[in-house]
Design a protein around this motif. Structure first.
Motif, PDB file in Angstrom:
ATOM      1  N   PHE A 174       2.325  13.313  -6.048  1.00 17.27           N
ATOM      2  CA  PHE A 174       2.746  12.007  -5.548  1.00 17.27           C
ATOM      3  C   PHE A 174       1.933  10.885  -6.221  1.00 17.27           C
ATOM      4  CE2 PHE A 174       2.172   8.722  -2.128  1.00 17.27           C
ATOM      5  CZ  PHE A 174       3.454   8.201  -2.188  1.00 17.27           C
ATOM      6  N   ILE A 220       8.364   3.962   0.894  1.00 16.60           N
ATOM      7  CA  ILE A 220       8.644   5.105   0.020  1.00 16.60           C
ATOM      8  C   ILE A 220       9.611   6.056   0.717  1.00 16.60           C
ATOM      9  CG2 ILE A 220       7.641   7.097  -1.184  1.00 16.60           C
ATOM     10  CD1 ILE A 220       4.973   5.297  -0.998  1.00 16.60           C
ATOM     11  N   SER A 224       0.651   9.741   3.546  1.00 19.78           N
ATOM     12  CA  SER A 224      -0.097  10.150   2.353  1.00 19.78           C
ATOM     13  C   SER A 224      -1.505   9.591   2.415  1.00 19.78           C
ATOM     14  CB  SER A 224       0.610   9.624   1.104  1.00 19.78           C
ATOM     15  OG  SER A 224      -0.307   9.533   0.037  1.00 19.78           O
ATOM     16  N   VAL A 243       5.575   8.212   3.640  1.00 26.83           N
ATOM     17  CA  VAL A 243       6.721   8.681   2.858  1.00 26.83           C
ATOM     18  C   VAL A 243       7.789   9.165   3.847  1.00 26.83           C
ATOM     19  CG1 VAL A 243       7.513  10.304   1.092  1.00 26.83           C
ATOM     20  CG2 VAL A 243       5.157   9.406   1.013  1.00 26.83           C
TER      21      VAL A 243
END
Lengths: 330, 330
Positions: free
Chosen positions: B60, B76, B112, B118
């Motif tokens: 990522f 995201i 994250s 995300v």
């Protein structure tokens, strides 16, 4: 060297070799075709002790050198992949219709350095104007054996020989008239070993035989409902039924096996009915455990085979030897 | 850190990740869904730099760490196998019928360690009472993108997404109502690589493109004539046509490809006609070269797709982000 024949027992009259891709089987026979002794070795044509002609000589000496030393120069016949382009010598395919006399007529001879001649049977090519060509090599011998022992089938029969490459063979008037190969066994193996379907499948067989049978039958039923071209979709169920926990992982192989065998039966029976009377008896020849799976699948789709035979190759090789006139009493 | 937006050009508003089994693609988008920048890496979920959650974090950071450093904490979104049980976090399948709003509603969040969230889209499960379950993951996003750009297809369409596992998806009233997976690409690969059929096939593609096309079309025609269960017999022709020199070795792969793609089309179109009007437009989504093979096969069986699209995933991820309300202007 003279052979001592035990009183009341006929002496050795023939050595017959069933020589396939992965194995070599030898049979010592008397003049009636009864088996006096037999051996098996792993020296199939893809697994010779050394490559090339030398490998064939060594495998040949290994399987029956002592029989020759003991019984003298017996006639020798061989069938199977030993006569293919990758074999000891190529015995080119004969066309359909073909019977044991055709095989004998087109057999080829190899002179072994043991001082004996080996008569190798050809395979059979089915090459119709309206479909793709197909080939068998070895199965024609098994069929010759089956028909010798069951002459009532010679008039009209459909013979299914399950295996890595299953063969469906039609017999009319004692001759092979048409056939089709199904890659069922190999398809099963590569899907389990090399495709995503294998990822959910444990190595060990199913713990519960009844559950495994149920999964096998469910696979056959799915095949029975299939439309043309469905197979590459249907096999994915061996993944989704595992992912969604509808089937335990250890029966996914049985499900896939049922699906593939079922597909072969659906297609094989349909083509048989297209080209030969629907009441034609169905004969199964092959390994007992595998044939039992086929019988179970046939039962599921409402069909019963007329007979089920195992290892008819020695009998077929004897028929081939007789037709070729290599037996001393002929 | 503030993002400096060049005059007249809208600023970055979203990072979209198309994260599959073997690859990871990143798209930097503005608030209208236009792609400002894009990257690809080989860090699919089966090919992470290191195994486990750390591998996802590293992949990522690798694909979009600098975008985040430059543009600040953008929203995201991600779709594909990243949401599977083997992914970064599991986004369980949603049932049919499903549309982009359903995906947004059932999305899951991963925090994250770069300090951003995300949003991962779920896959879709088709679980009818009368057939086996089936699953898609990633294709629902591609479809969302296709329908956004071609709203006339949303009312009623059949979408075929050719690939390793081809998907045939039916759309009604903007929603995915049913689908089927075909293992066509994988079946082709394992048969060429791991079965006897591969032995006659050279590595290199056919020397003569017209000959290859002819073999491909012959394979499609064979599929079109097939009865249920015929496939495991039909594929053997990719050997016998080589053995009998009816086809040169370098087009045997094309023949097999035509046969397998043809089988998929015959089955896919038949099931579509069973469950949705026969005049339903057919949409192809996927790699251009592969879609061209499908178009050629469709032409051979007398069908023309309504449209053919490539890489609709970024557009679909943008739709997903909009429905989920993660874009700042929403």
């Amino acid at each position: 060297m003279e052979t001592l024949t035990p009183p009341g027992r006929p002496g050795a009259a023939l050595i017959a070799l069933d020589w396939g891709t992965s194995s070599l089987r030898g049979y010592l026979m008397d003049a009636k075709g009864d088996v006096l002794d037999q051996r098996a070795s792993a020296h199939g044509i893809q697994n010779l002790p050394v490559p090339g002609p030398e490998g064939f000589e060594q495998a040949f000496a290994g399987i029956c050198g002592d029989w020759l030393a003991l019984h003298g120069k017996l006639p020798i016949v061989a069938g199977g992949m030993v006569g293919s382009a990758q074999g000891w010598a190529e015995a080119p395919y004969v066309g359909c219709p073909a019977d044991t006399a055709t095989l004998a007529d087109k057999a080829i001879v190899v002179d072994s350095r043991l001082g004996v001649r080996v008569l190798i049977a050809p395979g059979v090519l089915f090459d119709p104007p309206d479909a793709n060509p197909d080939v068998i090599r070895g199965e024609e011998i098994q069929i010759a054996g089956a028909l010798a022992d069951h002459p009532w089938l010679a008039e009209r029969a459909c013979v299914a020989l399950p295996g890595t490459h299953s063969k469906w063979v039609q017999i009319q008037d004692g001759r092979i008239t048409r056939f089709a190969t199904y890659m069922t066994g190999e398809l099963f193996a590569v899907l389990c070993r090399n495709s995503i379907l294998g990822r959910l499948m444990p190595e060990a067989p199913a713990a519960d035989a009844a559950e495994a049978d149920q999964a096998f039958v469910a696979g056959v039923r799915l095949a029975r409902e299939g439309l043309p071209g469905d197979l590459s979709h249907q096999i994915f169920a061996a993944r989704t039924l595992g992912l969604t926990k509808r089937l335990p992982p250890d029966v996914l192989k049985d499900y896939l096996s049922g699906l593939l065998i079922g597909g072969e039966l659906v297609s094989g029976l349909a083509h048989m009915r297209d080209s030969i009377a629907a009441d034609t008896p169905l004969l199964l020849i092959g390994d007992g455990a595998l044939c039992r799976r086929y019988v179970r699948a046939l039962e599921t789709i409402g069909t019963v085979p007329a007979a089920q035979l195992e290892n008819t190759a020695p009998r077929g090789l004897f028929q081939f030897a007789q037709k070729a006139g290599v037996l001393s009493h002929d």
